[in-house]
Design an enzyme around this catalytic site. Sequence first.
Site, PDB file in Angstrom:
ATOM      1  N   SER A   1      69.607 -24.498  17.116  1.00  0.00           N
ATOM      2  CA  SER A   1      70.809 -24.025  17.806  1.00  0.00           C
ATOM      3  C   SER A   1      71.642 -25.164  18.406  1.00  0.00           C
ATOM      4  O   SER A   1      72.802 -24.950  18.766  1.00  0.00           O
ATOM      5  CB  SER A   1      70.434 -23.024  18.905  1.00  0.00           C
ATOM      6  OG  SER A   1      69.607 -23.643  19.876  1.00  0.00           O
TER       7      SER A   1
ATOM      8  N   SER B   1      58.712 -35.948  16.008  1.00  0.00           N
ATOM      9  CA  SER B   1      57.979 -36.467  17.153  1.00  0.00           C
ATOM     10  C   SER B   1      58.979 -37.179  18.060  1.00  0.00           C
ATOM     11  O   SER B   1      60.041 -36.644  18.367  1.00  0.00           O
ATOM     12  CB  SER B   1      56.864 -37.404  16.684  1.00  0.00           C
ATOM     13  OG  SER B   1      56.147 -37.933  17.774  1.00  0.00           O
TER      14      SER B   1
ATOM     15  N   TYR C   1      55.821 -35.028  28.374  1.00  0.00           N
ATOM     16  CA  TYR C   1      56.563 -35.109  27.121  1.00  0.00           C
ATOM     17  C   TYR C   1      55.873 -36.084  26.168  1.00  0.00           C
ATOM     18  O   TYR C   1      55.637 -35.772  24.997  1.00  0.00           O
ATOM     19  CB  TYR C   1      57.995 -35.551  27.402  1.00  0.00           C
ATOM     20  CG  TYR C   1      58.855 -35.631  26.162  1.00  0.00           C
ATOM     21  CD1 TYR C   1      59.317 -34.478  25.543  1.00  0.00           C
ATOM     22  CD2 TYR C   1      59.187 -36.865  25.602  1.00  0.00           C
ATOM     23  CE1 TYR C   1      60.093 -34.542  24.397  1.00  0.00           C
ATOM     24  CE2 TYR C   1      59.960 -36.941  24.459  1.00  0.00           C
ATOM     25  CZ  TYR C   1      60.424 -35.784  23.863  1.00  0.00           C
ATOM     26  OH  TYR C   1      61.180 -35.856  22.725  1.00  0.00           O
TER      27      TYR C   1
ATOM     28  N   LYS D   1      53.973 -35.286  22.493  1.00  0.00           N
ATOM     29  CA  LYS D   1      54.362 -35.956  21.251  1.00  0.00           C
ATOM     30  C   LYS D   1      53.197 -36.784  20.693  1.00  0.00           C
ATOM     31  O   LYS D   1      53.043 -36.880  19.472  1.00  0.00           O
ATOM     32  CB  LYS D   1      55.584 -36.837  21.494  1.00  0.00           C
ATOM     33  CG  LYS D   1      56.845 -36.044  21.849  1.00  0.00           C
ATOM     34  CD  LYS D   1      57.245 -35.077  20.738  1.00  0.00           C
ATOM     35  CE  LYS D   1      58.556 -34.398  21.016  1.00  0.00           C
ATOM     36  NZ  LYS D   1      58.992 -33.488  19.931  1.00  0.00           N
TER      37      LYS D   1
END
Length: 269
Positions: free
Chosen positions: A11, A128, A142, A146
């Site tokens: 989106s 990633s 975060y 990853k």
Amino acid sequence: MGKVILVTGASSGIGLACANALQAKGHTVYGSSRDISRLKSVSFKPIQLDVTDDASVKAAVDQIIKAEGKIDVLVNNAGNGVTGPAYAMPVESAKQQFEVNFFGVIRVSSAVLPKMIEAKNGLVINISSLAGLFGLPYQALYSASKYAIEGYSQSLRMELRNTGVKVTLINPGDFKSDFTQNRAKVAFPIKNEQLEKEYNTAVASMEKDESVGANPDVIGKKLCEIVEKSSPAHRYLVGAFGQTIAVTLKRVLPGGIFEKLMNDHYGIK
């Protein structure tokens, strides 16, 4: 010949750029969002898919398979960010971060891969981050999510070695998107003026880097190139040289020096 491609989180930002670029190349692209109303007037086929919901993932994949008979390429892009101090992070925040960034990748991949294996053909591209190759201050969750994608992708690649299904990673640096404004920020939880100042300085620095980042179309272009390769590399670093060089610096510098360089960049002296 065009391929059938599913891009999650299409989106806005990187996902939108990738879906548009792939569609422009003549592929049949399904771009997903958990809120399909955010996919109005797009060039590709919009589809509702919430990567945190098993039923939603199954319904979306089943819909594509019914319409197209296959999914040739899966781009696991959907993700978000949580910023806060690792030394006082609520576990609930960690769970929310991993639910989208890591478990979402597993949900969608596990729904798509059996058909790819049956067809003896397919490509999984996991988005990633450079933050999946080295930790960043106040982005511990975060980075951890990853890093998890890195390990999952390598294991998946080894398991699928003899199936005809390929797995690759894209590690982007900072790009302009609404990721910055959508980032969840954990309120500073303890009384410590120095640490709180460092927290605010580091967050301001990362947001500045993101605000001057390149257009996500750069990643869309790279993705189109990867999709056309018969034997894609295991990893593609995409971003400004000043950021991607950190991967090499981490490998060649003593750990303490590398971490000091990273802290200096984020204003932690």
